[in-house]
Design an enzyme around this catalytic site. Structure first.
Site, PDB file in Angstrom:
ATOM      1  N   GLY A  34      11.641   1.550 -18.129  1.00  0.00           N
ATOM      2  CA  GLY A  34      11.920   0.212 -17.615  1.00  0.00           C
ATOM      3  C   GLY A  34      10.857  -0.169 -16.605  1.00  0.00           C
ATOM      4  O   GLY A  34       9.658  -0.146 -16.886  1.00  0.00           O
ATOM      5  N   ALA A  63       1.289  -7.286  -5.453  1.00  0.00           N
ATOM      6  CA  ALA A  63       0.255  -8.317  -5.430  1.00  0.00           C
ATOM      7  C   ALA A  63      -0.323  -8.475  -6.822  1.00  0.00           C
ATOM      8  O   ALA A  63      -0.471  -7.503  -7.559  1.00  0.00           O
ATOM      9  CB  ALA A  63      -0.845  -7.951  -4.429  1.00  0.00           C
ATOM     10  N   LYS A  75      -0.578 -16.541  -3.415  1.00  0.00           N
ATOM     11  CA  LYS A  75      -1.759 -15.746  -3.050  1.00  0.00           C
ATOM     12  C   LYS A  75      -3.014 -16.473  -3.510  1.00  0.00           C
ATOM     13  O   LYS A  75      -3.165 -16.787  -4.692  1.00  0.00           O
ATOM     14  CB  LYS A  75      -1.671 -14.363  -3.705  1.00  0.00           C
ATOM     15  CG  LYS A  75      -2.900 -13.492  -3.491  1.00  0.00           C
ATOM     16  CD  LYS A  75      -2.723 -12.137  -4.179  1.00  0.00           C
ATOM     17  CE  LYS A  75      -4.002 -11.309  -4.086  1.00  0.00           C
ATOM     18  NZ  LYS A  75      -3.883 -10.018  -4.772  1.00  0.00           N
TER      19      LYS A  75
END
Length: 515
Positions: free
Chosen positions: A15, A53, A81
């Site tokens: 997963g 990120a 971002k």
């Protein structure tokens, strides 16, 4: 006989982010009538889950799988971002931004930075970052979306996200299961191979159950349960170029409005990350164990957080990770494709881990096997993935190799180490001609290389001679126009914090997932 070996059951092993990205993606590519999709995961086996990120291609992936941006940011406590700030990678205390998007726009068909390089030689003082709207906006704490109008400075922008990776996987699980993906919570006790052709026939699960499939996607993490343990595909170690082999992750409480960029700060034995989310901040230290112990690294990270701000309240004990940078010799073998950490790992310096999952899935869909064994297409897939990883590898190596942290053992070693010939060529092209368009470029393009090469102190000897065709006065005027346009556009943008408030507010006019 035409349908012999046809792929009708896809089994995803594992997963986490890789597994549920795979499930959400393939449940969009194939209807339930075309492909049965089963995901097997065990609650007893944890996921890495610290990759928070991303880089701009994630926006495309979300669109493909049908995840609305507003819903995604709310569900994952995400933020926007605009780039990555690198602190101390040249001289200690230096800082530069690797922004998303472009610097200016080409002029008379010539790359914008060629004119900036020519102007610098004539005494022009403006920093390269002043010509990137993403740079200017990020440092001012501003955000706005890219536009399609080429006259608007925002047309040069691009964005990605910071988010809680475990919450992102949870969201994609909802998407995938809503489109018919079956989740099986079991521990895999073994892998059964076909005695005739060596393909994976089935998985032996706990409880004496067996799960058969036609094609298997290995999202089992560093172990590589299928691609490595079962199919014995070897791992190519790249630690001679990228020696970092440990990481510590520590979450801290939010004490300020989230900044719209990631921060990577060079340290004695590696570098520290700072990733702002809506509800907390992700922090960590990536380091080389030859130069620091785990205990000292943890102490140094906690000390740096305490020194940064009194509001950096630690929310959990440090979590340690071990890894070896590199990749599988091939990413696809027999009836198995490795996605995510099972295919390889390049340290998180440029936030490429989730991108490599996405890239692997898109390339796999475009070369999906017509039968269990489809060797020519499997070789093509492995070649494409290998080229992508090698290009990213070179990009990461440059950060370390181009440092000026003289007198620090790790950084001295990295500055003088042997580097791949492919990176030598890139550095020579930039040094002599100011070129940042290189052979076989993949994810990192001209503005990306320009950002890090100039950011870490590189200033080439030459520039594209076509830039000399423009009158000097006209060139200066156009440079100044771009510089002022970036400054004015950033000043008019809303703050990143206000944008987050807006996207987090309920919006009954929009659906969340397009199934």
């Amino acid at each position: 006989m035409e349908n012999a070996g046809k792929i009708s059951h896809l089994v995803i092993v594992g997963g986490g982010t890789a597994g549920w990205m795979s499930a959400a993606f393939f449940s969009k590519v194939f209807t339930p009538q075309q492909m049965k999709i089963t995901l097997v995961e065990s609650a007893d086996i944890g996921t890495v889950g610290v990759g928070e990120a991303t880089i701009p291609p994630i926006t495309f992936f979300n669109q493909v799988v049908g995840v609305d941006e507003r819903r995604m940011l709310t569900a994952t406590q995400g933020t926007y971002k605009l780039g990555i700030e690198f602190v101390g990678w040249g001289d200690p205390g230096d800082a530069y931004m690797h922004p998303f998007g472009n610097y200016g726009t080409p002029m008379d068909g010539v790359s914008f930075h060629a004119f900036w390089l020519r102007a610098r030689k004539l005494g022009y003082q403006a920093d390269l970052s002043e010509f990137s709207l993403s740079c200017v906006a990020a440092k001012a704490g501003k955000f706005d979306w890219r536009t399609e109008d080429p006259r608007d400075p925002r047309a040069a922008m691009a964005h990605a996200y910071h988010f809680d990776a475990s919450l992102y996987a949870k969201l994609l699980r909802e998407v995938a299961e809503g489109r018919g993906v079956k989740r099986v919570e079991r521990t895999i006790r073994g892998v059964n191979l076909d005695s005739l052709d060596g393909t994976i026939a089935s998985l032996a699960l706990d409880g004496d159950e067996t799960l058969a499939g036609d094609f298997f996607v290995d999202c089992s993490g560093f172990r590589g349960l299928l691609i490595g343990d079962a199919l014995r595909v070897p791992y190519e170690d790249w630690s001679e170029f990228l020696p970092a082999n440990r990481a510590i992750a520590v979450p801290t409480a939010r004490y300020e409005d989230p900044i719209p960029y990631t921060r990577a700060t060079a340290d004695t034995a590696g570098w520290r990350w700072r990733i702002p989310l809506q509800h907390r901040t992700g922090n960590g230290y990536v380091y080389v164990s030859d130069f620091i112990s785990d205990d000292q690294a943890a102490d140094d990270l906690l000390a740096a957080l305490a020194a940064e701000h009194p509001g950096n309240k630690v929310l959990a004990d440090p979590r340690f990770l071990r890894f070896t940078t590199g990749r599988r010799k091939v990413s696809r073998f027999k009836n198995c494709a490795a996605i995510g950490l099972s295919s390889g790992f390049l340290e998180p310096l440029e936030s490429t881990s989730i991108h490599l999952i996405q890239h692997g899935l898109i390339k796999l869909a475009g070369s999906f096997p017509l039968a269990k064994i489809d060797a020519p297409v499997a070789d093509l897939y492995s070649q494409m993935m290998g080229e992508e990883m090698e290009q990213i590898r070179d990009f990461l190596i440059y950060h370390y190799h181009a440092n000026r942290r003289v007198g620090q053992p790790l950084w001295d070693r990295m500055r003088h180490m042997a580097i791949p010939d492919s990176l030598k060529l890139k550095m020579e092209l930039f040094r002599t001609r100011g070129a940042t368009i290189f052979p076989n470029q993949t994810i990192f393009q001209e503005p990306n290389w320009l950002a890090i090469m100039v950011g870490q102190g590189g200033m080439p000897e030459g520039h594209d001679p076509l830039a000399n065709l423009m009158d000097e006065r006209r060139m200066a005027e156009r440079l100044q126009h771009v510089r002022i346009a970036c400054r004015q556009a950033a000043a008019e943008m809303p703050t990143h914090a206000s944008i987050l408030e807006r996207v987090s507010a309920p919006d009954p006019t929009k659906g969340t997932v397009d199934a």
